[in-house]
Enzyme design. Structure first.
Site, short mmCIF file in Angstrom:
data_model
loop_
_atom_site.label_atom_id
_atom_site.label_comp_id
_atom_site.label_asym_id
_atom_site.label_seq_id
_atom_site.Cartn_x
_atom_site.Cartn_y
_atom_site.Cartn_z
N GLU A 1 -5.56 -8.77 0.61
CA GLU A 1 -6.25 -8.38 1.84
C GLU A 1 -7.71 -8.12 1.53
O GLU A 1 -8.02 -7.33 0.63
CB GLU A 1 -5.67 -7.11 2.48
CG GLU A 1 -4.38 -7.26 3.23
CD GLU A 1 -3.98 -5.97 3.94
OE1 GLU A 1 -4.89 -5.25 4.42
OE2 GLU A 1 -2.78 -5.69 4.00
N GLU B 1 0.81 -1.22 0.00
CA GLU B 1 0.00 0.00 0.00
C GLU B 1 0.84 1.27 0.00
O GLU B 1 0.44 2.32 0.51
CB GLU B 1 -0.98 -0.01 1.17
CG GLU B 1 -1.98 -1.15 1.10
CD GLU B 1 -3.13 -1.04 2.09
OE1 GLU B 1 -3.12 -0.10 2.91
OE2 GLU B 1 -4.04 -1.90 2.02
#
Length: 327
Positions: free
Chosen positions: A245, A134
């Site tokens: 995720e 991320e």
């Protein structure tokens, strides 16, 4: 640590079977929620609990890691590595890329040390290597800069990806897919397309629960998730998309239309996990246990706080066949 030829052959068969069916695993942090580093025994405990999850047929044989470095050290190998070797757990390795060049050099040092220390007992378990997590999301105006680092620019990530490929050349990890994990919104941003070009796979993080500008009730969660998945596929330049995720919290504040509770987490599992499993998509769920103690909020854990050996899952993990696939 010695391994007989029969054990290695059996492990190879298991690896091939899992690859054909899509790897299934959870995300595992390197620290407890009080920031104490996990030891090898802690990771072994978690990996064994994942494999023993009721209703899952022992399918959760993989683990996604965020770093190669043991907490509290400069560049020592993360204790999850020997734990994976001891429990025959497949690994999606992670190299933290949001803390600057010097820290990334330490990640590479730990990666090389793991290869030299554990050899094929380690490298045969690796299903992929993620350079970063991320990082692109963190540098966007809507991203969340945090104490773990404020992200990395595309050119920085491309450099780190190149360093990783050089580090594994002519080792047991040569040929393993090198990718990156980020939010679906980061991939949907065309300014990041050069990063995609440098990857072997895209790891996608998507949480309808947090998508508060969209219709994100549990009734829409399946559609919201697959909108994100489809957007990532469109941006992937034909490369594989892994779900690295996703999940739905059992405890937490209401986010727009999204309500956190066990009943909704069960619906999300059925509609999203079970459909991904049926399509054999590599999937790393968030998560097995949010915290061993304390009361985190939101709490995405299949298990609540406490000793995993004494707990039962908060909701059923069977796939009933009523999932709403949209792949």
């Amino acid at each position: 640590m010695r391994f007989s030829s029969s054990l290695l052959a059996a492990a190879a068969i298991i690896t091939t079977t899992n690859a054909q069916n899509g790897y299934k695993g959870f995300n595992y942090g390197a620290l407890f929620n009080n920031q104490a580093p996990k030891a090898q025994a802690d990771f072994e405990y978690e990996f064994k609990a994942a494999k023993a999850l009721p209703g899952t047929n022992g399918d959760f044989t993989a683990a996604r890691l965020y770093t190669m470095i043991q907490g509290g050290t400069t560049n020592s190998v993360l204790s999850a590595i020997p734990a994976a070797v001891a429990t025959n757990t497949h690994l999606l390795l992670g190299l933290w890329a949001s803390a600057g060049d010097a820290q990334f050099a330490n990640e590479i040092t730990a990666l090389k040390a793991a290869i030299s220390t554990y050899g094929t007992a380690f490298t045969n378990l690796v299903v992929g290597i993620s350079v970063g997590s991320e990082d692109l999301y963190r540098i966007t105006p809507t991203g969340i800069a945090n104490k773990a680092g404020a992200g990395a620019q595309p050119k920085t990530l491309i450099n780190y990806i190149s360093q990783t490929r050089s580090a594994i050349a002519n080792t047991g990890l040569a040929g393993k897919p090198v990718g990156h994990v980020d939010t679906w919104t980061a991939y949907d941003n065309s300014s990041n397309s050069a990063v995609v070009s440098a990857l072997d796979f895209l790891g996608m993080d998507a949480y309808p629960y947090f998508q508060t500008t969209m219709a994100n009730s549990i009734a829409n969660a399946n559609s919201t998730f697959y909108d994100a998945y489809d957007a990532t596929v469109r941006a992937s330049q034909g490369k594989p998309v892994w779900v690295t995720e996703t999940g739905w919290p059992v405890i937490g504040a209401t986010q727009n239309q999204a309500v956190a509770n066990a009943a909704n987490a069960r619906i999300y599992w059925e509609d999203v996990y079970c459909s991904l499993s049926a399509k054999k998509v590599n999937t790393f769920w968030y998560m097995l246990q949010e915290a061993q103690y304390g009361n985190p909020s939101p709490d995405f854990g299949i298990y609540g706080a406490g000793d995993l050996s004494t707990l039962t899952p908060r909701y059923s993990l069977t796939c009933s066949g009523s999932a709403k696939p949209r792949l």
